[in-house]
Structure formats: C-alpha cells, structure tokens
Design a protein around this motif. Structure first.
Motif, PDB file in Angstrom:
ATOM      1  N   THR A  45     -27.759  -9.292 -75.023  1.00 26.42           N
ATOM      2  CA  THR A  45     -27.877  -8.457 -73.835  1.00 26.42           C
ATOM      3  C   THR A  45     -26.674  -7.541 -73.705  1.00 26.42           C
ATOM      4  O   THR A  45     -25.589  -7.819 -74.224  1.00 26.42           O
ATOM      5  CB  THR A  45     -28.001  -9.303 -72.556  1.00 26.42           C
ATOM      6  OG1 THR A  45     -26.827 -10.101 -72.401  1.00 26.42           O
ATOM      7  CG2 THR A  45     -29.234 -10.187 -72.605  1.00 26.42           C
ATOM      8  N   ALA A  46     -26.880  -6.465 -73.012  1.00 19.73           N
ATOM      9  CA  ALA A  46     -25.806  -5.536 -72.671  1.00 19.73           C
ATOM     10  C   ALA A  46     -26.001  -5.126 -71.219  1.00 19.73           C
ATOM     11  O   ALA A  46     -27.084  -5.291 -70.641  1.00 19.73           O
ATOM     12  CB  ALA A  46     -25.824  -4.319 -73.592  1.00 19.73           C
TER      13      ALA A  46
ATOM     14  N   ALA B  92     -26.646   7.958 -73.616  1.00 13.34           N
ATOM     15  CA  ALA B  92     -25.548   7.012 -73.481  1.00 13.34           C
ATOM     16  C   ALA B  92     -24.256   7.620 -73.953  1.00 13.34           C
ATOM     17  O   ALA B  92     -24.227   8.601 -74.683  1.00 13.34           O
ATOM     18  CB  ALA B  92     -25.857   5.761 -74.310  1.00 13.34           C
TER      19      ALA B  92
ATOM     20  N   VAL C  30     -31.078  -6.023 -75.923  1.00 14.09           N
ATOM     21  CA  VAL C  30     -30.930  -4.927 -76.879  1.00 14.09           C
ATOM     22  C   VAL C  30     -31.442  -5.285 -78.268  1.00 14.09           C
ATOM     23  O   VAL C  30     -32.071  -4.476 -78.932  1.00 14.09           O
ATOM     24  CB  VAL C  30     -29.468  -4.432 -76.952  1.00 14.09           C
ATOM     25  CG1 VAL C  30     -29.100  -3.723 -75.666  1.00 14.09           C
ATOM     26  CG2 VAL C  30     -28.501  -5.573 -77.206  1.00 14.09           C
TER      27      VAL C  30
ATOM     28  N   SER D 268     -31.039   0.057 -78.205  1.00 10.68           N
ATOM     29  CA  SER D 268     -29.601  -0.159 -78.157  1.00 10.68           C
ATOM     30  C   SER D 268     -28.853   1.092 -77.749  1.00 10.68           C
ATOM     31  O   SER D 268     -27.727   1.027 -77.292  1.00 10.68           O
ATOM     32  CB  SER D 268     -29.089  -0.640 -79.514  1.00 10.68           C
ATOM     33  OG  SER D 268     -29.398   0.303 -80.516  1.00 10.68           O
TER      34      SER D 268
ATOM     35  N   TYR E  23     -28.748  -6.405 -66.569  1.00  7.28           N
ATOM     36  CA  TYR E  23     -28.649  -6.731 -67.980  1.00  7.28           C
ATOM     37  C   TYR E  23     -29.916  -6.312 -68.708  1.00  7.28           C
ATOM     38  O   TYR E  23     -31.018  -6.433 -68.180  1.00  7.28           O
ATOM     39  CB  TYR E  23     -28.417  -8.234 -68.166  1.00  7.28           C
ATOM     40  CG  TYR E  23     -27.103  -8.700 -67.597  1.00  7.28           C
ATOM     41  CD1 TYR E  23     -27.072  -9.423 -66.407  1.00  7.28           C
ATOM     42  CD2 TYR E  23     -25.901  -8.406 -68.223  1.00  7.28           C
ATOM     43  CE1 TYR E  23     -25.865  -9.858 -65.868  1.00  7.28           C
ATOM     44  CE2 TYR E  23     -24.693  -8.838 -67.694  1.00  7.28           C
ATOM     45  CZ  TYR E  23     -24.682  -9.553 -66.523  1.00  7.28           C
ATOM     46  OH  TYR E  23     -23.495  -9.966 -65.995  1.00  7.28           O
TER      47      TYR E  23
ATOM     48  N   ALA F 153     -24.586  -0.314 -78.250  1.00 11.07           N
ATOM     49  CA  ALA F 153     -24.479  -1.256 -77.132  1.00 11.07           C
ATOM     50  C   ALA F 153     -23.106  -1.890 -77.021  1.00 11.07           C
ATOM     51  O   ALA F 153     -22.814  -2.565 -76.049  1.00 11.07           O
ATOM     52  CB  ALA F 153     -25.529  -2.363 -77.297  1.00 11.07           C
TER      53      ALA F 153
ATOM     54  N   LEU G 295     -26.484  -2.499 -68.432  1.00  9.52           N
ATOM     55  CA  LEU G 295     -26.928  -1.126 -68.194  1.00  9.52           C
ATOM     56  C   LEU G 295     -26.154  -0.564 -67.012  1.00  9.52           C
ATOM     57  O   LEU G 295     -26.108  -1.180 -65.939  1.00  9.52           O
ATOM     58  CB  LEU G 295     -28.429  -1.100 -67.900  1.00  9.52           C
ATOM     59  CG  LEU G 295     -29.056   0.242 -67.546  1.00  9.52           C
ATOM     60  CD1 LEU G 295     -28.939   1.220 -68.713  1.00  9.52           C
ATOM     61  CD2 LEU G 295     -30.517   0.058 -67.142  1.00  9.52           C
TER      62      LEU G 295
ATOM     63  N   LEU H 160     -25.059   1.712 -72.077  1.00 12.76           N
ATOM     64  CA  LEU H 160     -25.144   0.274 -72.252  1.00 12.76           C
ATOM     65  C   LEU H 160     -23.791  -0.213 -72.745  1.00 12.76           C
ATOM     66  O   LEU H 160     -23.258   0.331 -73.716  1.00 12.76           O
ATOM     67  CB  LEU H 160     -26.224  -0.083 -73.265  1.00 12.76           C
ATOM     68  CG  LEU H 160     -27.677   0.071 -72.802  1.00 12.76           C
ATOM     69  CD1 LEU H 160     -28.615  -0.021 -73.991  1.00 12.76           C
ATOM     70  CD2 LEU H 160     -28.026  -0.980 -71.764  1.00 12.76           C
TER      71      LEU H 160
END
Length: 326
Positions: free
Chosen positions: A195-196, A148, A190, A16, A187, A153, A198, A172
């Motif tokens: 989904t998240a 990140a 996570v 995540s 996508y 996420a 990218l 994300l």
C-alpha cells in the motif's frame, strides 16, 4: 481519526503512478489539426456568448471518454475558440440519474461555480449542435500535468515531503504521513498487497473545489478532471454526475474532511445561499437544468455546510473514492 483512516485500506487501487489527465496533443483527435484562434478583436465577445451563438464544427472525438465527447471549434463574428461538445444523444444511461440529463448538470455546475466567484468550471452552455442538444464547454489548455510527483509509489522524496506547488496536485507516497504541503486521502493498494498513501496538494484552489464538489454533490471527482492552466488558474471538468438529491459525493479531495471551513469560504457560502433563494435569478436558471427536488437538496447541502462549519466527511453509505480514481 487520522486522515488516512477515514477511507478503509484498499478502497482504492490506482496504478503505482497516477497518470496525467488526457493530453491536449493533436494525435488524440481525428482530424489532427485546427485553424489558429481568431485575433479579430473588433468586438469583445464573452466566452459564453461565443459558445452559445457560434457555428460549431466537429473536429474529432476524445477517445478516452465514456460518453460521447467531441472536440470542436466555435466561430462567431470573427472570433473562434476550441471547445468540447457533449451531445445528449451520446450519453450512456446511468441507474441513478435520469436519462438525458448529464449535459444540463454540467451547465448547472458552471452556474454554481460562477455564483461562488471562484471560476473553477470553464464557461459552459446548453445548445443545439450537429448531433442535437448538448453541453458546449470552452476547451482549457493544460499547462503541464496533474500527475503524480516524479517517482513511483516510493514518492519523489521518499516521504511525500516535496513541495506541493506548481503542477503537482496528486501523488502516492510511502509512510503514514503526507508531509508538508500535502493532505492525506487514504491508503491505496499499488502492487502485490503493498500500500501507499494517496495524497493531494494542500492548495487553496483544491480546497475551494472540494467545497464546490460538496455543494453540487459531485459523484465523480477524479484526478484527470483537474486542469491547471496558465496564470496559476485551476479548472475542473466533467460534472455530469452531480446534483443528485441523494448523497453521492465521491472524490479524491478528502484531505480536509472534518476540518473547519475557512472564513472566506463561509462568506461565499452565505452569498450562495442568498442567490439560491426561491424566486431568485440563479434558482430560475437552475430550474431549467435540474429538478425542484434537486434544487431543494442543493439548498440543504449549502445550509448544512453553514450550520456545521466543516468540510464533509465520507458518509460510509456510498463509495468515497471514484473508480477509476483518474
């Protein structure tokens, strides 16, 4: 087709949060401390000369690496610097690359990077060391992280609209749009089927790296290979899985896929094509590192980029995202 749809949902399954690349903290090495770099400036020594001719001393091993990666110092004529030494003897066999060739490919990637003038790959040479012949590369001190953006996420700003400046190169985010300053990759799952999106920064340094990866046919461009350094420089490392004659491009930098190549990039590619001409100095250096078939494939990739004038898209015949993605 929108950018996220280029890569099927669930084709990547990162955590995540994208972790930062391996830190340079001394606790990663055995032993833990190094002597300070020399300040003797009696003669200017180019990094490549220092790496090639200096006395190489192993200080420890980078534990996270899949192949043998040794953290060293190199000293020559009163100058010293930290470096990475990857002996050929420590390379793990791969089914799609000839055994004992990864070090040469790392050096070939540096040669191409230098030929573009972008300086994206740290100085790299092929030399003998304590464990035989291997790749020796200048160690790059990372300024901050390439992890990140702050937050999980759900995204630092909920929709990924935070600035993609400074050290934030990958994230994300929720939703279907990357937000200003970001480019969508695809996508990612996570947790529990959620989904998240990218994304990576819409950054000229990353765009040049995406082109370089297409040229050298990089089969393993991960987030942890991006090293932001002092002065706004960005370096990229780990280029052993490159220059295959077959299409192997796998990268996190798909955000520009299908977009027109900028004029300045096309100019660089035209210059690179000239340097790759048969009988030229660059081709002669590459001939000592990769096969003639691989050099011909390299020329063909440059010619294709110039003919189409666009960033390549995933072929669909090879996984588009490296695993793990970091």
């Amino acid at each position: 087709m929108s950018a996220p749809e280029r890569i099927p949902p669930g084709s990547v399954t990162p955590p995540s949060r994208l972790p930062p690349p391996p830190s340079t903290d001394a606790s990663r090495f055995l032993p833990s401390r190094l002597p300070p770099p020399s300040t003797d400036a009696s003669r200017v020594v180019a990094p490549s000369e220092l790496l090639a001719l200096g006395e190489l001393t192993v200080r420890g091993r980078v534990r996270e690496a899949s192949n043998a990666v040794l953290y060293c110092t190199v000293e020559y004529e009163g100058h010293s610097a930290p470096c990475v030494y990857k002996p050929v003897a420590g390379e793990r066999p791969l089914w799609d690359f000839p055994d004992g060739t990864l070090a040469q490919r790392e050096v070939a990637a540096y040669e191409i990077s230098e030929a573009t003038g972008w300086g994206l790959v740290p100085p790299t040479v092929l030399r003998d060391g304590p464990y035989g012949q291997g790749m020796c590369q200048l160690w790059i001190e990372v300024e901050g992280t390439t992890g990140a953006a702050d937050g999980d996420a759900d995204g630092a700003d909920g929709d990924g609209s935070g600035e993609a400046g400074g050290r934030e190169l990958l994230a994300l985010v929720e939703g279907d749009e990357p937000g200003p300053g970001w480019k969508a990759v695809g996508y990612a799952e996570v947790d529990e089927g959620r989904t998240a999106l990218l994304v990576h920064a819409d950054d000229v340094r990353l765009r040049r790296l995406a082109v370089l990866d297409a040229v050298i046919n990089n089969g393993d461009r991960k987030g942890g290979h991006l090293l932001p350094a002092a002065g706004g420089r960005l370096y990229a490392i780990d280029h052993g899985v490159t220059f295959n004659a077959d299409d192997k491009l796998r990268t996190l930098l798909w955000g520009w896929a299908g977009d027109p190549l900028p004029d300045d990039v096309l100019e660089v590619l035209r210059g690179l094509a000239d340097q790759l001409a048969d009988g030229g100095p660059l081709s002669a250096r590459l001939a000592k590192l990769i096969t003639e078939a691989e050099i011909e494939a390299l020329r063909a990739r440059v010619a294709t980029l110039l003919r189409t004038g666009i960033h390549p898209e995933p072929s669909g015949q090879w996984p588009a995202i490296p695993w793990p993605p970091v």
